[in-house]
Design a protein around this motif. Structure first.
Motif, PDB file in Angstrom:
ATOM      1  N   VAL A 142       0.916  -1.190  -0.047  1.00 28.88           N
ATOM      2  CA  VAL A 142      -0.091   0.109  -0.024  1.00 28.88           C
ATOM      3  C   VAL A 142       0.899   1.251  -0.146  1.00 28.88           C
ATOM      4  CG1 VAL A 142      -1.721   1.523   1.465  1.00 28.88           C
ATOM      5  CG2 VAL A 142      -2.065  -1.019   0.833  1.00 28.88           C
ATOM      6  N   LEU A 143       1.893   1.295   1.023  1.00 29.42           N
ATOM      7  CA  LEU A 143       3.139   2.313   0.910  1.00 29.42           C
ATOM      8  C   LEU A 143       3.570   2.566  -0.396  1.00 29.42           C
ATOM      9  CD1 LEU A 143       4.612   2.126   4.543  1.00 29.42           C
ATOM     10  CD2 LEU A 143       3.036   3.949   3.536  1.00 29.42           C
ATOM     11  N   LYS A 144       3.838   1.544  -0.965  1.00 28.34           N
ATOM     12  CA  LYS A 144       4.571   1.476  -2.427  1.00 28.34           C
ATOM     13  C   LYS A 144       3.765   2.191  -3.433  1.00 28.34           C
ATOM     14  CE  LYS A 144       6.377  -1.517  -6.171  1.00 28.34           C
ATOM     15  NZ  LYS A 144       6.596  -2.713  -6.543  1.00 28.34           N
ATOM     16  N   HIS A 145       2.347   1.878  -3.450  1.00 28.78           N
ATOM     17  CA  HIS A 145       1.486   2.197  -4.393  1.00 28.78           C
ATOM     18  C   HIS A 145       1.160   3.568  -4.330  1.00 28.78           C
ATOM     19  CE1 HIS A 145      -1.767   1.405  -7.591  1.00 28.78           C
ATOM     20  NE2 HIS A 145      -2.476   2.124  -6.631  1.00 28.78           N
ATOM     21  N   TYR A 146       1.021   4.121  -3.003  1.00 33.38           N
ATOM     22  CA  TYR A 146       0.216   5.580  -2.746  1.00 33.38           C
ATOM     23  C   TYR A 146       1.624   6.618  -2.389  1.00 33.38           C
ATOM     24  CZ  TYR A 146      -4.369   3.488  -3.014  1.00 33.38           C
ATOM     25  OH  TYR A 146      -5.467   3.058  -3.632  1.00 33.38           O
ATOM     26  N   LEU A 147       2.705   6.174  -1.741  1.00 31.25           N
ATOM     27  CA  LEU A 147       3.479   6.878  -1.204  1.00 31.25           C
ATOM     28  C   LEU A 147       5.043   6.373  -1.724  1.00 31.25           C
ATOM     29  CD1 LEU A 147       3.238   9.440   0.550  1.00 31.25           C
ATOM     30  CD2 LEU A 147       3.714   7.946   2.657  1.00 31.25           C
ATOM     31  N   ALA A 148       5.287   6.426  -2.917  1.00 34.49           N
ATOM     32  CA  ALA A 148       6.431   6.086  -3.515  1.00 34.49           C
ATOM     33  C   ALA A 148       7.790   6.936  -3.282  1.00 34.49           C
ATOM     34  CB  ALA A 148       6.078   5.844  -5.282  1.00 34.49           C
ATOM     35  N   ASP A 149       7.780   7.234  -2.132  1.00 32.63           N
ATOM     36  CA  ASP A 149       9.138   7.824  -1.793  1.00 32.63           C
ATOM     37  C   ASP A 149      10.034   7.170  -0.852  1.00 32.63           C
ATOM     38  OD1 ASP A 149      11.024   9.804  -0.969  1.00 32.63           O
ATOM     39  OD2 ASP A 149       9.532  11.481  -0.974  1.00 32.63           O
ATOM     40  N   PRO A 150      11.217   6.668  -0.879  1.00 36.30           N
ATOM     41  CA  PRO A 150      12.079   6.032   0.038  1.00 36.30           C
ATOM     42  C   PRO A 150      12.215   6.816   1.369  1.00 36.30           C
ATOM     43  CG  PRO A 150      13.378   6.717  -1.755  1.00 36.30           C
ATOM     44  CD  PRO A 150      12.045   6.915  -2.347  1.00 36.30           C
ATOM     45  N   ARG A 151      12.171   7.959   1.371  1.00 34.96           N
ATOM     46  CA  ARG A 151      12.439   8.874   2.475  1.00 34.96           C
ATOM     47  C   ARG A 151      11.062   8.781   3.395  1.00 34.96           C
ATOM     48  NH1 ARG A 151      13.616  14.565  -0.802  1.00 34.96           N
ATOM     49  NH2 ARG A 151      11.749  13.465  -1.585  1.00 34.96           N
ATOM     50  N   CYS A 152      10.001   8.457   2.935  1.00 38.08           N
ATOM     51  CA  CYS A 152       8.969   8.157   3.667  1.00 38.08           C
ATOM     52  C   CYS A 152       8.872   7.115   4.255  1.00 38.08           C
ATOM     53  CB  CYS A 152       7.601   8.616   2.871  1.00 38.08           C
ATOM     54  SG  CYS A 152       7.450  10.251   2.227  1.00 38.08           S
ATOM     55  N   TRP A 153       9.237   5.940   3.308  1.00 39.51           N
ATOM     56  CA  TRP A 153       9.506   4.569   4.119  1.00 39.51           C
ATOM     57  C   TRP A 153      10.535   4.631   5.183  1.00 39.51           C
ATOM     58  CZ3 TRP A 153      10.655   2.556  -1.699  1.00 39.51           C
ATOM     59  CH2 TRP A 153       9.497   2.769  -2.416  1.00 39.51           C
ATOM     60  N   MET A 154      11.468   5.304   4.940  1.00 35.39           N
ATOM     61  CA  MET A 154      12.431   5.352   6.018  1.00 35.39           C
ATOM     62  C   MET A 154      11.941   6.218   7.367  1.00 35.39           C
ATOM     63  SD  MET A 154      15.670   4.014   5.504  1.00 35.39           S
ATOM     64  CE  MET A 154      16.451   5.098   6.589  1.00 35.39           C
ATOM     65  N   ALA A 155      11.176   7.043   7.234  1.00 29.92           N
ATOM     66  CA  ALA A 155      10.435   7.833   8.102  1.00 29.92           C
ATOM     67  C   ALA A 155       9.593   6.913   8.910  1.00 29.92           C
ATOM     68  CB  ALA A 155       9.937   9.125   7.809  1.00 29.92           C
ATOM     69  N   ALA A 156       8.718   6.210   8.171  1.00 30.89           N
ATOM     70  CA  ALA A 156       7.549   5.124   8.855  1.00 30.89           C
ATOM     71  C   ALA A 156       8.495   4.057   9.566  1.00 30.89           C
ATOM     72  CB  ALA A 156       7.171   4.583   7.737  1.00 30.89           C
ATOM     73  N   GLY A 157       9.667   3.839   9.174  1.00 31.57           N
ATOM     74  CA  GLY A 157      10.353   2.730  10.062  1.00 31.57           C
ATOM     75  C   GLY A 157      10.900   3.332  11.242  1.00 31.57           C
TER      76      GLY A 157
ATOM     77  N   PHE B  52      11.865  -3.350   9.658  1.00 30.82           N
ATOM     78  CA  PHE B  52      12.831  -4.066   8.728  1.00 30.82           C
ATOM     79  C   PHE B  52      12.444  -3.975   7.298  1.00 30.82           C
ATOM     80  CE2 PHE B  52      14.253  -6.313  12.711  1.00 30.82           C
ATOM     81  CZ  PHE B  52      15.226  -5.773  13.049  1.00 30.82           C
ATOM     82  N   PRO B  53      10.981  -4.550   7.051  1.00 30.20           N
ATOM     83  CA  PRO B  53      10.915  -4.375   5.575  1.00 30.20           C
ATOM     84  C   PRO B  53      10.769  -3.159   4.972  1.00 30.20           C
ATOM     85  CG  PRO B  53       8.863  -5.135   6.812  1.00 30.20           C
ATOM     86  CD  PRO B  53      10.310  -5.242   7.897  1.00 30.20           C
ATOM     87  N   LEU B  54      10.074  -2.095   6.093  1.00 34.00           N
ATOM     88  CA  LEU B  54      10.180  -0.518   5.710  1.00 34.00           C
ATOM     89  C   LEU B  54      11.609  -0.167   5.331  1.00 34.00           C
ATOM     90  CD1 LEU B  54       7.843   0.733   8.049  1.00 34.00           C
ATOM     91  CD2 LEU B  54       7.227   0.462   5.558  1.00 34.00           C
ATOM     92  N   PHE B  55      12.634  -0.362   5.990  1.00 31.76           N
ATOM     93  CA  PHE B  55      13.924  -0.075   5.638  1.00 31.76           C
ATOM     94  C   PHE B  55      14.379  -0.813   4.495  1.00 31.76           C
ATOM     95  CE2 PHE B  55      14.586   0.946  10.337  1.00 31.76           C
ATOM     96  CZ  PHE B  55      14.248   2.128  10.212  1.00 31.76           C
TER      97      PHE B  55
END
Length: 358
Positions: A133-148, A193-196
């Motif tokens: 879902v994050l990949k589909h709607y929020l495709a920014d690796p910096r957001c994934w890091m922040a979520a982690g 871990f998967p977010l990072f």
């Protein structure tokens, strides 16, 4: 990439060894030097590697639709409970019915508690759904890091929140339960871990020099391990807890270890090349779900033969080799069965029946 497959193949090896040690070996076997080595290898280089690399492959899955990703997540989640039934609840119930064990010997565990254990497949299903879902709607690796980072920091505040409703508590343990409740891999903090891994996979894919990228990964990993160690020294109870549910400092250390370990696997893959041993590890990596399920079936049903934690040091070593061989053989047999054309699987029994009638 050979380096990622090597890391995941080694994780399969360490996973099987630690499972055999935990379920077959006597308690004193764990206190031997080999037992301590297996306990370490079955911890940081195993499950964290699995789910970190899962995040990498989520990013690398190309144009996979959101619906197909969520369907895969639902299948993994359901498979977790099917595996609980097949490897734990059913053999335990049969053992009780056959008089192989007593309720007292099970120490409070029941077929129902075995069915409801939250293991890595349930976690993987939930984490995969969130990540796609994050990949589909929020495709920014910096957001994934922040979520982690947010998951790591918020987890201690969420742990052990419960209600007065037992059914709701079964759902809450998926999110932040503890090992006493049967939650081996709660979503908080393991989701980090998967977010990072997603962010790592994105930047690795963009890199035009993998050797340089992994060298930088090593230094970033060592920095995270140093920072995590400093936090652990300040407040061990908060920042570590225990391996399956670590606090911020412990998660930072584990994330750093994963990055350093991936660098080491990258270097090993460069040195080893295509030698037979590497080929076996690559095979395990590329069929990780199958071998994970089958090794648990071997171990779970094997408990009916050897008992729980009954083997001495030598017998535990023999059991490790036997379980590895059986798990590998069962995986190859399963893959051969899957590769057979469907019509051949349906027609062959009919042809055999016709021959018998003739």
């Amino acid at each position: 990439m050979a380096s990622l497959d090597l890391a995941r193949g080694l994780a399969v090896l360490f996973m099987i060894l630690i499972h055999v040690l935990d379920f077959y070996g006597r308690p004193e076997v764990r206190d031997t030097p080999l037992g301590r080595v297996v306990q370490f290898l079955g911890s940081p280089p195993a499950a964290p590697i699995f789910v970190f690399i899962m995040g990498i492959f989520i990013v690398w899955s190309g144009r996979q639709s959101l619906a197909s990703g969520l369907a895969r997540a639902a299948w993994l989640f359901a498979l977790g409970y099917l595996l609980n039934l097949a490897r734990g609840a059913l053999p335990m119930w049969l053992s009780l019915q056959m008089g192989l064990v007593t309720d007292e010997q099970l120490g409070g565990y029941t077929p129902l508690s075995e069915l409801l254990i939250v293991d890595i497949l349930q976690f993987a299903g939930l984490a995969l759904a969130i990540c796609v879902v994050l990949k589909h709607y929020l495709a920014d690796p910096r957001c994934w890091m922040a979520a982690g980072v947010l998951v790591i920091c918020a987890s201690p505040a969420l742990w052990d929140i419960s209600s007065d409703w037992p059914v709701l508590n079964e759902g809450l343990q998926l999110l932040w339960g503890n090992k006493e409740q049967g939650a081996m891999f709660p979503l908080f903090p393991w989701l980090a871990f998967p977010l990072f891994g997603m962010a790592f996979g994105h930047w690795l894919r963009q890199s035009d020099n993998h050797h340089r990228f992994f060298r930088r990964t090593l230094w970033a990993g060592l920095l995270c391990m140093a920072a995590g160690t400093a936090l652990l020294l300040v407040d061990r109870d908060l920042h570590y807890g225990y391996y399956l549910r670590s606090g911020p400092g412990g998660m930072l250390w584990l994330t750093g270890f994963v990055m350093a370990w991936l660098w080491l696997c990258h270097r090993l893959a460069e040195k080893v090349g295509s030698r037979p041993g590497l080929g076996l590890l690559l095979f395990w990596s590329r069929n990780v779900t199958s071998i994970y399920v089958l090794q648990w079936l071997v171990i779970g049903w094997g408990l009916m033969l050897v008992g729980s934690r009954q083997l001495d040091f030598t017998d535990t070593l023999v059991a490790m080799v036997v379980v590895l061989l059986l798990s590998d053989s069962a995986t190859r047999a399963w893959l051969r069965l899957r590769r057979r054309p469907r019509h051949a699987r349906v027609m062959k029994p009919a042809a055999d029946a016709s021959a018998e009638q003739t």
